[in-house]
Design an enzyme around this catalytic site. Structure first.
Site, PDB file in Angstrom:
ATOM      1  CB  CYS A 161      -1.507   0.656   0.940  1.00 56.66           C
ATOM      2  SG  CYS A 161      -2.431  -0.414  -0.173  1.00 56.66           S
ATOM      3  CG  ASN A 213      -6.644  -6.071   7.908  1.00 56.69           C
ATOM      4  OD1 ASN A 213      -7.609  -6.009   8.668  1.00 56.69           O
ATOM      5  ND2 ASN A 213      -5.415  -6.072   8.353  1.00 56.69           N
ATOM      6  CD  GLU A 232      -7.827   0.860   3.214  1.00 53.68           C
ATOM      7  OE1 GLU A 232      -7.630  -0.374   3.339  1.00 53.68           O
ATOM      8  OE2 GLU A 232      -7.085   1.708   3.725  1.00 53.68           O
ATOM      9  CB  CYS A 280      -5.999  -3.240   2.062  1.00 57.18           C
ATOM     10  SG  CYS A 280      -4.208  -3.174   2.010  1.00 57.18           S
ATOM     11  CG  ASN A 331      -3.024 -16.371   2.179  1.00 55.72           C
ATOM     12  OD1 ASN A 331      -2.000 -16.993   1.907  1.00 55.72           O
ATOM     13  ND2 ASN A 331      -4.211 -16.910   2.057  1.00 55.72           N
TER      14      ASN A 331
HETATM   15  N1  THU Z   1      -3.818  -2.619   5.687  1.00 60.20           N
HETATM   16  C1  THU Z   1      -5.088  -2.276   5.363  1.00 60.20           C
HETATM   17  O1  THU Z   1      -6.005  -3.096   5.465  1.00 60.20           O
HETATM   18  N2  THU Z   1      -5.331  -1.015   4.935  1.00 60.20           N
HETATM   19  C2  THU Z   1      -4.393  -0.032   4.846  1.00 60.20           C
HETATM   20  O2  THU Z   1      -4.729   1.087   4.482  1.00 60.20           O
HETATM   21  C3  THU Z   1      -3.001  -0.315   5.187  1.00 60.20           C
HETATM   22  C4  THU Z   1      -2.683  -1.726   5.530  1.00 60.20           C
HETATM   23  C5  THU Z   1      -3.559  -3.964   6.213  1.00 60.20           C
HETATM   24  C6  THU Z   1      -2.769  -4.879   5.323  1.00 60.20           C
HETATM   25  C7  THU Z   1      -2.183  -5.838   6.348  1.00 60.20           C
HETATM   26  O3  THU Z   1      -3.109  -6.847   6.636  1.00 60.20           O
HETATM   27  C8  THU Z   1      -1.989  -4.981   7.592  1.00 60.20           C
HETATM   28  O4  THU Z   1      -2.810  -3.846   7.416  1.00 60.20           O
HETATM   29  C9  THU Z   1      -0.555  -4.557   7.841  1.00 60.20           C
HETATM   30  O5  THU Z   1      -0.020  -3.935   6.744  1.00 60.20           O
END
Ligand code: THU
Length: 137
Positions: free
Chosen positions: A91, A48, A61, A59, A51
């Site tokens: 998400c 992730n 993924e 994210c 910003n």
């Molecule tokens: N996040 C991800 O990278 N993947 C997920 O499946 C859920 C959320 C990140 C987004 C943000 O930087 C942090 O987790 C908190 O939501």
């Protein structure tokens, strides 16, 4: 959904944990790593990237997905996701983004000891796919 063998699953989980180390998450403090396996056997990592304008956050993924697509890939077998001891699920936006290419993707969610497996179609039933361009590049 085709489940990868145990050795491949372990490799993907390790790659996701490695990718997590590069997560840029100064706002949430929640670090995530992902590892996406292409149909040709190549692995693309993502983390992730947050910003100060929160909506610009990407994210783990989608970072892995976009990097794999940018390298010329269009079809994927599995994705591993690591966020620490507890399992997390992708998400909604990431589910839709992954579903564009591989609706039957195997989603492997790391936990402290082991993992949980889902199919993407189980996580995103009735995905939006009604826009059908004449030619999909
Ligand atoms: N996040 C991800 O990278 N993947 C997920 O499946 C859920 C959320 C990140 C987004 C943000 O930087 C942090 O987790 C908190 O939501």
């Amino acid at each position: 959904m085709e489940k990868p063998d145990e050795k491949t699953i372990e490799k993907l989980l390790n790659c996701a944990r490695e990718a997590r180390e590069n997560a840029y998450a100064p706002y949430s403090g929640f670090k995530v790593g992902a590892a996406l396996l292409t149909d040709k056997g190549e692995i693309f990592k993502g983390c992730n990237v947050e910003n100060v304008s929160f909506g610009a956050t990407n994210c783990a993924e989608r970072t892995a997905l976009f990097s794999a697509v940018a390298a010329g890939n269009r079809s994927f077998t599995a994705i591993a996701i690591a966020a620490g001891d507890e399992t997390i699920l992708p998400c909604g936006i990431c589910r839709q983004a992954l579903s564009e290419f591989s609706p039957q993707l195997c989603v492997i969610c790391a936990k402290k000891d082991g993992y949980k497996i889902y199919s993407l179609s189980e996580l995103l039933p009735h995905a939006f796919d009604k826009f059908t361009p004449e030619e999909k590049n």
